[in-house]
Motif scaffolding. Structure first.
Motif, PDB file in Angstrom:
ATOM      1  N   TYR A   1       0.866  -1.180   0.000  1.00 34.01           N
ATOM      2  CA  TYR A   1       0.000   0.000   0.000  1.00 34.01           C
ATOM      3  C   TYR A   1       0.893   1.217   0.000  1.00 34.01           C
ATOM      4  CZ  TYR A   1       1.160  -0.871   4.873  1.00 34.01           C
ATOM      5  OH  TYR A   1       1.830  -1.152   6.017  1.00 34.01           O
ATOM      6  N   THR A   2       0.338   2.364  -0.369  1.00 31.65           N
ATOM      7  CA  THR A   2       1.161   3.570  -0.483  1.00 31.65           C
ATOM      8  C   THR A   2       1.749   3.921   0.884  1.00 31.65           C
ATOM      9  OG1 THR A   2      -0.811   4.889  -0.159  1.00 31.65           O
ATOM     10  CG2 THR A   2      -0.113   4.537  -2.432  1.00 31.65           C
ATOM     11  N   ASN A   3       2.985   4.386   0.845  1.00 27.20           N
ATOM     12  CA  ASN A   3       3.683   4.791   2.071  1.00 27.20           C
ATOM     13  C   ASN A   3       3.948   3.625   3.031  1.00 27.20           C
ATOM     14  OD1 ASN A   3       5.003   6.793   3.551  1.00 27.20           O
ATOM     15  ND2 ASN A   3       3.207   7.146   4.854  1.00 27.20           N
ATOM     16  N   MET A   4       4.052   2.435   2.485  1.00 33.22           N
ATOM     17  CA  MET A   4       4.388   1.296   3.348  1.00 33.22           C
ATOM     18  C   MET A   4       5.802   1.520   3.924  1.00 33.22           C
ATOM     19  SD  MET A   4       4.848  -2.711   2.419  1.00 33.22           S
ATOM     20  CE  MET A   4       3.221  -3.368   2.556  1.00 33.22           C
ATOM     21  N   LYS A   5       5.960   1.170   5.204  1.00 27.34           N
ATOM     22  CA  LYS A   5       7.248   1.379   5.871  1.00 27.34           C
ATOM     23  C   LYS A   5       8.077   0.089   5.868  1.00 27.34           C
ATOM     24  CE  LYS A   5       6.240   5.600   7.350  1.00 27.34           C
ATOM     25  NZ  LYS A   5       6.220   6.570   6.247  1.00 27.34           N
ATOM     26  N   PRO A   6       9.388   0.230   5.885  1.00 23.20           N
ATOM     27  CA  PRO A   6      10.244  -0.963   5.830  1.00 23.20           C
ATOM     28  C   PRO A   6      10.075  -1.894   7.028  1.00 23.20           C
ATOM     29  CG  PRO A   6      11.547   1.047   6.165  1.00 23.20           C
ATOM     30  CD  PRO A   6      10.155   1.498   5.865  1.00 23.20           C
ATOM     31  N   ASP A   7       9.600  -1.341   8.166  1.00 16.90           N
ATOM     32  CA  ASP A   7       9.512  -2.194   9.366  1.00 16.90           C
ATOM     33  C   ASP A   7       8.566  -3.375   9.198  1.00 16.90           C
ATOM     34  OD1 ASP A   7       7.282  -0.664   9.286  1.00 16.90           O
ATOM     35  OD2 ASP A   7       7.436   0.136  11.328  1.00 16.90           O
ATOM     36  N   VAL A   8       7.628  -3.243   8.250  1.00 19.12           N
ATOM     37  CA  VAL A   8       6.701  -4.360   8.005  1.00 19.12           C
ATOM     38  C   VAL A   8       7.497  -5.575   7.529  1.00 19.12           C
ATOM     39  CG1 VAL A   8       4.789  -5.159   6.575  1.00 19.12           C
ATOM     40  CG2 VAL A   8       4.776  -2.833   7.491  1.00 19.12           C
ATOM     41  N   ILE A   9       8.366  -5.331   6.545  1.00 23.30           N
ATOM     42  CA  ILE A   9       9.180  -6.423   5.999  1.00 23.30           C
ATOM     43  C   ILE A   9      10.159  -6.933   7.079  1.00 23.30           C
ATOM     44  CG2 ILE A   9      10.792  -7.090   4.153  1.00 23.30           C
ATOM     45  CD1 ILE A   9       8.242  -6.222   2.873  1.00 23.30           C
ATOM     46  N   ASP A  10      10.801  -5.969   7.770  1.00 25.13           N
ATOM     47  CA  ASP A  10      11.759  -6.352   8.828  1.00 25.13           C
ATOM     48  C   ASP A  10      11.107  -7.265   9.859  1.00 25.13           C
ATOM     49  OD1 ASP A  10      13.809  -4.919   7.675  1.00 25.13           O
ATOM     50  OD2 ASP A  10      13.418  -3.090   8.854  1.00 25.13           O
ATOM     51  N   ALA A  11       9.899  -6.879  10.241  1.00 24.67           N
ATOM     52  CA  ALA A  11       9.200  -7.658  11.275  1.00 24.67           C
ATOM     53  C   ALA A  11       8.968  -9.091  10.814  1.00 24.67           C
ATOM     54  CB  ALA A  11       7.868  -6.994  11.620  1.00 24.67           C
ATOM     55  N   LEU A  12       8.624  -9.247   9.528  1.00 26.40           N
ATOM     56  CA  LEU A  12       8.378 -10.589   9.001  1.00 26.40           C
ATOM     57  C   LEU A  12       9.662 -11.419   9.001  1.00 26.40           C
ATOM     58  CD1 LEU A  12       5.981  -9.681   6.041  1.00 26.40           C
ATOM     59  CD2 LEU A  12       5.376 -10.906   8.142  1.00 26.40           C
ATOM     60  N   VAL A  13      10.739 -10.762   8.618  1.00 29.32           N
ATOM     61  CA  VAL A  13      12.022 -11.474   8.584  1.00 29.32           C
ATOM     62  C   VAL A  13      12.427 -11.873  10.005  1.00 29.32           C
ATOM     63  CG1 VAL A  13      14.477 -11.300   7.977  1.00 29.32           C
ATOM     64  CG2 VAL A  13      12.720 -10.330   6.456  1.00 29.32           C
ATOM     65  N   ASP A  14      12.261 -10.907  10.934  1.00 29.40           N
ATOM     66  CA  ASP A  14      12.586 -11.202  12.334  1.00 29.40           C
ATOM     67  C   ASP A  14      11.753 -12.358  12.876  1.00 29.40           C
ATOM     68  OD1 ASP A  14      14.400  -9.208  12.186  1.00 29.40           O
ATOM     69  OD2 ASP A  14      13.196  -7.717  13.287  1.00 29.40           O
ATOM     70  N   ALA A  15      10.529 -12.442  12.371  1.00 30.76           N
ATOM     71  CA  ALA A  15       9.647 -13.518  12.853  1.00 30.76           C
ATOM     72  C   ALA A  15       9.991 -14.857  12.203  1.00 30.76           C
ATOM     73  CB  ALA A  15       8.198 -13.164  12.570  1.00 30.76           C
ATOM     74  N   GLY A  16      10.976 -14.859  11.321  1.00 30.67           N
ATOM     75  CA  GLY A  16      11.469 -16.129  10.784  1.00 30.67           C
ATOM     76  C   GLY A  16      10.813 -16.577   9.499  1.00 30.67           C
ATOM     77  N   TYR A  17      10.148 -15.661   8.797  1.00 27.16           N
ATOM     78  CA  TYR A  17       9.519 -16.068   7.532  1.00 27.16           C
ATOM     79  C   TYR A  17      10.577 -16.358   6.483  1.00 27.16           C
ATOM     80  CZ  TYR A  17       4.858 -15.658   9.213  1.00 27.16           C
ATOM     81  OH  TYR A  17       3.718 -15.898   9.897  1.00 27.16           O
ATOM     82  N   LYS A  18      10.333 -17.451   5.733  1.00 28.33           N
ATOM     83  CA  LYS A  18      11.310 -17.879   4.735  1.00 28.33           C
ATOM     84  C   LYS A  18      10.906 -17.477   3.324  1.00 28.33           C
ATOM     85  CE  LYS A  18      12.656 -21.859   7.462  1.00 28.33           C
ATOM     86  NZ  LYS A  18      12.397 -23.302   7.660  1.00 28.33           N
ATOM     87  N   GLY A  19       9.680 -17.125   3.175  1.00 32.90           N
ATOM     88  CA  GLY A  19       9.220 -16.740   1.848  1.00 32.90           C
ATOM     89  C   GLY A  19       8.168 -15.633   1.956  1.00 32.90           C
ATOM     90  N   ILE A  20       8.252 -14.665   1.029  1.00 33.07           N
ATOM     91  CA  ILE A  20       7.260 -13.584   1.020  1.00 33.07           C
ATOM     92  C   ILE A  20       6.769 -13.398  -0.419  1.00 33.07           C
ATOM     93  CG2 ILE A  20       6.837 -11.110   1.419  1.00 33.07           C
ATOM     94  CD1 ILE A  20       9.107 -11.139   3.469  1.00 33.07           C
ATOM     95  N   ILE A  21       5.441 -13.384  -0.563  1.00 29.99           N
ATOM     96  CA  ILE A  21       4.861 -13.002  -1.846  1.00 29.99           C
ATOM     97  C   ILE A  21       4.450 -11.553  -1.702  1.00 29.99           C
ATOM     98  CG2 ILE A  21       2.965 -13.356  -3.488  1.00 29.99           C
ATOM     99  CD1 ILE A  21       4.917 -15.725  -3.367  1.00 29.99           C
TER     100      ILE A  21
END
Lengths: 664, 461
Positions: free
Chosen positions: B319-339
Motif C-alpha cells: 500500500y502507499t507509504n508502506m514502511k520498511p519495518d513491516v518487511i523487517d518484522a516478518l524477517v525477524d519472525a522467521g519467515y522464509k518466503g514472502i509473496i
C-alpha cells in the motif's frame, strides 16, 4: 329377487344424465344462494372463517435492502432475466413440508425479470439481507398496539418457505411483532392471533407449462400480516372484519392505499371440513360470495365422501387404471389439441366414480373440475387438459366412451377421464388423478385456492403447514425494550371502533363511513369541527359524496391531498363565506390543486355581497313574480325567487336561511 | 456430562429458567409484563444476550420474550425436535462410474445448529441421497468425511491429508473425486492440490455452494450434480473448481485449479477464471470443453503425491507509504518466503528497498505478483522494477497472488535451496503461469453501455 334384479337392470339401461345429477346433488346438500341464506343456513354447516390481511407499509426503502419501495415495472419491461429452481429443504423441526414436495414435483423453471431501478442483488438472493428497515418496524409496532396485541420482547426473523418461486430465496423473511389481540366489530369481538412484518413477494407475469415468470419490483417491500382466529360465523362478518382491519391499518396514515396494497387470504371451513385458504383477495366486497361458496364446496365434498365410502368397501385398495391411446382415435382437434401435436393421450378409469364427477361443488362447477385444476397446477398440463364421461356437453360421443370403457375394462358405475399432455408430465398427471381420487374418500383436502370475481375458486397449491418455518441464520434478533413500546403508544391514533362511535355521535351519515375510514379522514372531520366549528356531518358529506363523485370523474393529481379540503374550509370560515360554496370550489380545487382560493372564487365569478343586499332584493322579485306568474302551483313563486337569487347567494348566505326569508 | 437442559441460555436468562425449572424443548406458559405467551422453549444461539427467552409459538414462528418481565413459567409439555435429513440407502448400479466425495466441512447439505444459529453440514451418502436423489442417476457415490472445518480454517494439515486421501482413492480404482469445500478459500485448496496431486488419471473436482443447502434456492444441489457429472463422466483429469457459470440455475464452469479466484462476496457466480477461459462448462447432461489442451482421463493409476508445505511463508499487500519495518518484522519472525502483491506491473516504493535487501541477505525468498490480478508482472518497464529485481525479488509472471503463496509454501516445503525453489516456482505445473494471455482472458463488461445491456437482457444473468 326377480323383480329387484329387473329393476336394477332397468336403471342401468337408462343413460346417466349428468345435468340431472348435478342439479340433484346441489339440492341434496342443501346448497342455497347467498341472497337467500340466513344465519341458520350457516349454523347448519358450521360456517367458520378467519382472515390473514396483508398490508403494504409506506416506507421509502424496502424491508431488507436499500432499494426504493413502490416503483413498479410493466410485465415486459426488464433489464435482465435469471432462472432458478426451488428444492424443498427440511424445516427446523426436521420435516419436509407438503407444499414443498408438491412444488418440487411440478419442476418449474422460474424466471425473474429484474429492473435495475427497483431491485438489487438482494432481491435475487445473491446478497444476504441488510439490517431490517426500522421505519417499517415502527409502523408494525403501532399497528400491533392498535390491534391490542402483546408486543414481543425480541423480534426473531424467520424464514417461511415458498417454493412457488414467488420469492427467489425460496422463503419469505418474516417476523412476529405481536400476538393475541382483538378487534371490535358491530356485534362482536374478533380475536387476533398475530401480526407479522414480512417482505412482499414478486408479481407473477405468466405461468404456462413448466415456465413461470415473475417481476421483482414488488418483491421485498415491507408488508404486515394480521391474522385473526376463525371467529367469523357468516360471510358478511368476514367482509366487516376485513374492512375493519383495513381501516385500522390506514388510520396510522403510514400504509399504502393503492391497488393491491391490501390483500387478504381468507380461511374457510365447515363442520367436518378442513381449513382451505383463498389467496390474495384484494377486494373485500368479493369475500362474502367467496366464503359462502367455499363453505358449500366443502359441504359438497363431504357429501361425496359419504357416497364413496358407502359404495366402496375397501377404500385403501381403490386405484385408477389407464392406457395410452392414439390422439386420432378421439378426434382431439375438437377438444383443442392441435392435429400434429406430440402430446400423449391417456384414458383413465375411476372405479365407482359415476355420479361423482358431475357432483355439484360450486355454482357452475362439478367435482371433475377438481381433477382438471390439479392437472394444470401439479402436472403443468395447460387447459383444456381433459374430458370426462359426465360432461354436460359430451364432445367425445357415446361411441367413443364405449370404446374407452372396453379398453379399460370398466364396470358399471365407473367413470372415465381422457387427458393429454407432454410425455414427461404423464407420470405426474396419473399420480395427480389417483391422489385426488383417493382424497375424495377422506373429504376436503388442505389447500389454497385462487379466487375469481364470480365467487368461485380453483385449486392453487397444497396448504403449507407450520413445518416450513426456519430461523433466519442471516440476521440477528432485534430487542424491543419497554421504552420503544412506550414511545409508540404516545404516537398512536384513536382505534377504529372509537372512530366509528365518534361518527355515530356526530350524526355523520352511515353511507359515508367506509369512505371516511378507508381514507383515514376522521382526523380532518374532528379538526374542522373543533377548530373551525364546521359540523363533522358537513365535512363528511363534502368528502364522501361531493369529493368522491369528483374523484370518479376527474383524473387524480399528486398535488391534491385531503389536507387541502381542510384548508378550503378554513378559508371559507375566515372569509365569512357560507359553507355551501365549498362544493363548488372543491371541483376546481381538485382539478387545479395549485390554484389559490381567491383565484378559484374569481373563476367561479363569485362576488361578495352583503346579506342585507341579497335579502333586499326579495320584495322586488316577489312583486315581479306576481306580474309574470308562470305556474299555478303554490310553491312555484318561491322556486322562481330562489332561482334568481341562488347564484349571488351561494357563498354569501345559507340557502336554507334565504329560503326561510323568502317565505316570510 | 449430563445433557444441557438449558441449551445456550446464560446469565440472567439461565437463572430465570432454573428458577422456574423450565427446560429447553418444554412447552410452556410464560406470564410476563407484556402478557401471557405460550410456546416451546427453543435453544438460545451463542453470542446473543441473556435478556430474552426464545419461544416457538403454535403458528410455527419464533419470538423472544423479555426475561425481565417474566413473573412465572409453567411447563405444559415436552417435545424435543430431532432434526434429521431423511436417510435413504444410496443405490448402486453396475454400469455407473464410482465417485468418491471427500468432505471437508462445506455446506453441500446442512442442518441447523442451535448453538451458533448457523448451519452445519450433513454428509453421509444416505443423507445426500435423501436431499439430492438425482445424484443416483449420475454415479455410484461413496463419501468420507476427512475433517469438518470451515473454509477459512483450511490449512497445510488439511491440504496434505486431502492429497494423501486422493492418492489412496485413485490407487483403489475410483473413477472420479469430488471434494466438498467452503467457498472462501476454495481457490487456495485447488492450487495446493494441483501441486500436491500430479498426473492424476481421473477428475478431481472441488465444489461448494454460495447459498447454503438449508434454503430452497440453494446452488448446492445443482453444483453437486455438476461436480458429480464432471467427476464421473468428464474427460478432464485435472484439479478443478466446479461452481455456477451465471447466477441462474443453468450451467456450471470447470475452472483450472490454479487460475480460479472468488471474485464476489456473495454472488453464486463468484468463481472466475483469471487471465484465461474456464476449462469447460458442465450441465447434468455432460461436460463441454472450452479449452482442448487439458490432461485427459486415463486408465492407469500413476498418480504422484507431493504432500509438502512450509508454513513460514506470507503475503504482503503493498500500500502507499508502506514502511520498511513491516518487511523487517516478518524477517525477524522467521519467515522464509514472502509473496509481495505489488502495484501496477509489480512495484513497491523506494523506502522499503533497504528492508528488502536485508531480507534477501537473510535468505528469504521474495516473489512479486500484481494487485491488478489480470496481467503479468513486468519489472523491466520502469526503473523501480529493475531496481527491485537487482535486489533479488523474482517476478512471478502471471501467477495469481494466492497461487504464488501456496506454491512458494509447497516449494519451500521441499527444499531450502533458493535456486531450486526458483526453478520450481517458475516451472508451471498446470497453468499457474501461462506463456500467453488470450484476448478473451480478460472480460469485465461494464453496465450501462447499450450493447452490454442488450447482451444482459438477452441471456440469463
Amino acid at each position: 329377487m326377480q323383480t329387484r334384479k329387473s329393476f336394477s337392470t332397468d336403471r342401468m339401461k337408462q343413460p346417466f344424465d349428468p345435468r340431472r345429477n348435478h342439479a340433484e346433488t346441489q339440492q341434496k346438500i342443501g346448497y342455497i344462494t347467498r341472497k337467500n341464506a340466513t344465519q341458520a343456513d350457516y349454523d347448519r354447516i358450521c360456517f367458520m372463517s378467519g382472515l390473514e390481511v396483508h398490508q403494504q407499509l409506506k416506507t421509502r426503502k424496502k424491508l431488507f435492502c436499500r432499494c426504493p419501495s413502490g416503483i413498479y415495472q410493466k410485465p415486459d419491461d426488464f433489464d435482465a432475466e435469471l432462472i432458478r429452481h426451488m428444492r424443498p429443504t427440511l424445516s427446523e423441526l426436521g420435516e419436509y413440508d407438503g407444499t414443498a414436495l408438491m412444488e418440487f414435483r411440478t419442476r418449474k423453471n422460474i424466471i425473474y425479470r429484474i429492473k435495475n431501478q427497483s431491485a438489487c442483488t438482494y432481491e435475487v438472493d445473491d446478497t444476504p439481507p441488510f439490517p431490517l428497515n426500522m421505519d417499517a418496524l415502527g409502523i408494525s409496532i403501532d399497528i400491533a398496539l392498535l390491534s391490542k396485541m402483546k408486543v414481543v420482547g425480541e423480534v426473531h426473523i424467520t424464514r417461511k418457505q415458498y417454493l412457488d418461486g414467488s420469492i427467489p430465496t425460496g422463503f419469505q423473511r418474516t417476523a412476529i411483532i405481536g400476538i393475541e389481540g382483538e378487534i371490535e366489530l358491530k356485534n362482536k369481538k374478533v380475536r387476533l392471533i398475530q401480526l407479522s412484518l414480512e417482505e412482499d413477494a414478486c408479481r407473477e407475469v405468466s405461468d404456462i407449462g413448466h415456465i413461470r415468470v415473475f417481476r421483482t419490483d414488488r418483491l421485498g417491500m415491507p408488508l404486515i400480516e394480521t391474522v385473526t382466529y376463525p371467529d367469523f360465523k357468516n360471510p358478511d362478518e368476514v367482509k366487516e372484519g376485513a374492512d375493519y382491519i383495513r381501516f385500522l391499518n390506514r388510520s396510522t396514515g403510514k400504509v399504502l392505499t393503492g391497488i393491491g396494497s391490501t390483500r387478504a387470504d381468507v380461511n374457510v371451513s365447515c363442520k367436518g371440513g378442513t381449513r382451505v385458504e383463498i389467496k390474495g383477495v384484494s377486494h373485500t366486497s368479493w369475500m362474502p360470495e367467496l366464503t359462502h361458496n367455499e363453505a358449500f364446496r366443502q359441504w359438497a365434498l363431504l357429501a361425496i365422501k359419504e357416497i364413496l365410502n358407502a359404495k366402496v368397501k375397501d377404500k385403501t385398495s381403490w386405484k385408477i387404471s389407464w392406457k395410452e391411446v392414439k390422439p386420432k382415435d378421439f378426434k382431439l382437434e375438437n377438444l383443442g389439441v392441435p392435429k400434429n401435436s406430440t402430446l400423449k393421450v391417456y384414458i383413465v378409469n375411476l372405479p365407482q366414480f359415476q355420479g361423482i364427477l358431475s357432483h355439484f361443488t360450486q355454482p357452475g362447477k362439478m367435482f371433475a373440475d377438481e381433477f382438471s385444476d390439479r392437472l394444470k397446477v401439479i402436472a403443468c398440463l395447460e387447459k383444456p387438459n381433459m374430458v370426462h364421461s359426465e360432461m354436460f356437453d359430451d364432445i367425445v360421443g357415446e361411441k367413443a366412451w364405449t370404446k374407452v370403457r372396453s379398453l379399460l375394462g370398466s364396470k358399471d358405475g365407473d367413470a372415465q377421464i381422457i387427458f393429454w399432455g407432454p410425455e414427461d408430465d404423464i407420470k405426474t398427471a396419473l399420480e395427480t388423478i389417483e391422489e385426488r381420487g383417493k382424497m375424495a374418500f377422506t373429504g376436503v383436502p388442505n389447500e389454497t385456492r385462487k379466487s375469481f370475481e364470480d365467487g368461485t375458486t380453483i385449486f392453487e397449491r397444497v396448504l403449507p403447514g407450520a413445518d416450513r418455518m426456519y430461523p433466519d441464520t442471516d440476521s440477528a434478533p432485534i430487542p424491543l425494550d419497554d421504552a420503544a413500546i412506550d414511545e409508540a403508544i404516545k404516537r398512536l391514533p384513536e382505534v377504529v371502533s372509537t372512530r366509528i362511535r365518534q361518527l355515530i355521535e356526530w350524526k355523520v351519515p352511515e353511507d359515508t363511513h367506509t369512505y371516511i375510514l378507508k381514507n383515514n379522514l376522521v382526523p380532518i372531520l374532528e379538526k374542522a369541527q373543533t377548530e373551525l366549528q364546521v359540523p363533522a356531518r358537513f365535512t363528511a358529506t363534502l368528502l364522501a359524496h361531493t369529493l368522491k363523485h369528483i374523484q370518479g370523474h376527474n383524473p387524480a393529481l399528486p398535488e391534491f391531498t385531503y389536507e387541502k379540503v381542510y384548508d378550503l374550509l378554513q378559508y371559507i370560515v375566515k372569509q365569512h363565506l357560507d359553507l355551501a360554496i365549498a362544493r363548488q370550489i372543491l371541483l376546481h380545487l381538485y382539478q387545479h390543486p395549485k390554484m389559490d382560493f381567491d383565484s378559484i372564487l374569481t373563476t367561479l365569478n363569485f362576488k361578495p355581497i352583503p346579506e342585507s343586499e341579497i335579502l333586499g332584493k326579495i320584495p322586488f322579485l316577489v312583486r315581479k313574480y306576481k306580474e309574470i306568474r308562470t305556474s299555478k302551483e303554490e310553491s312555484a313563486g318561491h322556486r322562481w325567487v330562489m332561482g334568481n337569487l341562488r347564484k349571488i347567494a351561494t357563498g354569501n348566505i345559507s340557502l336554507r336561511e334565504l329560503s326561510q326569508r323568502i317565505d316570510k | 456430562m449430563s445433557e444441557d437442559i438449558f441449551q445456550g441460555y446464560k446469565g440472567h436468562a439461565l437463572e430465570v429458567l432454573q428458577k422456574y425449572n423450565a427446560r429447553v424443548w418444554a412447552k410452556v406458559r410464560v406470564d410476563s409484563s407484556r402478557g401471557v405467551f405460550e410456546g416451546t422453549i427453543l435453544p438460545r444461539a451463542e453470542n446473543t444476550d441473556d435478556k430474552h427467552l426464545v419461544l416457538k409459538i403454535f403458528t410455527g414462528y419464533n419470538i423472544g420474550v423479555s426475561i425481565d418481565g417474566i413473573s412465572n413459567i409453567t411447563e405444559l409439555g415436552y417435545k424435543k425436535a430431532v432434526y434429521k435429513i431423511p436417510e435413504k440407502e444410496f443405490p448402486y448400479s453396475k454400469d455407473k462410474p464410482n465417485v468418491k466425495l471427500l468432505g471437508t466441512g462445506g455446506t453441500i447439505a446442512s442442518r441447523l445448529d442451535y448453538r451458533t444459529g448457523a448451519v452445519i453440514p450433513a454428509f453421509s451418502p444416505g443423507e445426500l441421497y435423501g436431499a439430492v436423489p438425482e445424484l443416483a442417476d449420475i454415479c455410484n457415490l461413496t463419501t468420507e468425511k476427512l475433517f469438518a472445518v470451515f473454509s477459512e480454517n483450511m490449512g497445510p494439515e488439511q491440504y496434505k491429508k486431502l492429497a494423501i486421501a486422493i492418492g489412496n482413492e485413485i490407487e483403489k480404482g475410483i473413477d472420479g473425486i469430488i471434494i466438498g469445500h467452503g467457498t472462501d478459500t476454495l481457490h487456495y485448496t485447488s492450487a495446493a492440490l494441483t501441486f500436491m496431486v500430479q498426473n492424476s488419471p481421473v477428475p478431481i473436482v472441488l465444489v461448494g455452494s454460495q447459498r447454503s443447502s438449508d434454503r430452497p434456492s440453494s446452488d448446492a444441489a445443482l453444483n453437486l450434480m455438476h461436480a458429480a457429472t464432471a467427476a464421473a463422466h468428464g474427460d478432464i483429469a485435472e484439479v478443478m473448481v466446479c461452481m455456477f457459470g451465471p447466477t441462474s440455475d443453468e450451467y456450471g464452469f470447470l475452472h483450472g485449479g490454479t487460475r480460479v479466484r472468488k471474485m464476489h462476496s456473495s454472488y453464486r457466480s463468484t468463481f472466475r477464471t483469471i487471465g484465461d477461459t474456464p476449462l469447460a462448462t458442465v450441465t447434468r447432461q455432460g461436460v463441454t470443453p472450452i479449452k482442448h489442451d487439458y490432461n485427459r482421463r486415463r486408465k492407469d493409476r500413476n498418480v504422484k503425491i507431493f504432500p509438502y508445505y512450509e508454513e513460514k511463508v506470507t503475503m504482503v499487500y503493498y500500500y502507499t507509504n508502506m514502511k520498511p519495518d513491516v518487511i523487517d518484522a516478518l524477517v525477524d519472525a522467521g519467515y522464509k518466503g514472502i509473496i509481495i502483491i505489488g502495484t501496477g506491473l509489480g512495484h513497491v516504493n523506494k523506502p522499503i528497498y533497504p528492508a528488502i535487501e536485508r531480507a534477501i541477505a537473510k535468505g528469504v525468498a521474495i516473489y512479486m505478483t500484481v494487485q491488478t490480478l489480470w496481467g503479468y508482472v513486468h519489472m523491466f518497464v520502469y526503473d523501480t522494477g529493475r531496481d527491485l529485481m537487482a535486489k533479488g525479488i523474482i517476478p512471478a509472471e502471471n501467477m495469481l497472488p494466492e497461487v504464488a503463496f501456496i506454491k512458494l509454501s509447497w516449494a519451500l516445503g521441499q527444499t531450502s535451496d533458493l535456486e531450486e525453489v526458483k526453478r520450481i516456482m517458475l516451472t508451471p505445473i498446470n497453468n499457474e503461469i501461462t506463456p500467453r494471455e488470450p484476448y478473451n482472458g480478460y472480460l469485465i463488461y461494464q453496465g450501462g453501455v447499450p450493447e452490454v445491456e442488450e447482451f444482459i437482457r438477452k441471456f440469463h444473468k
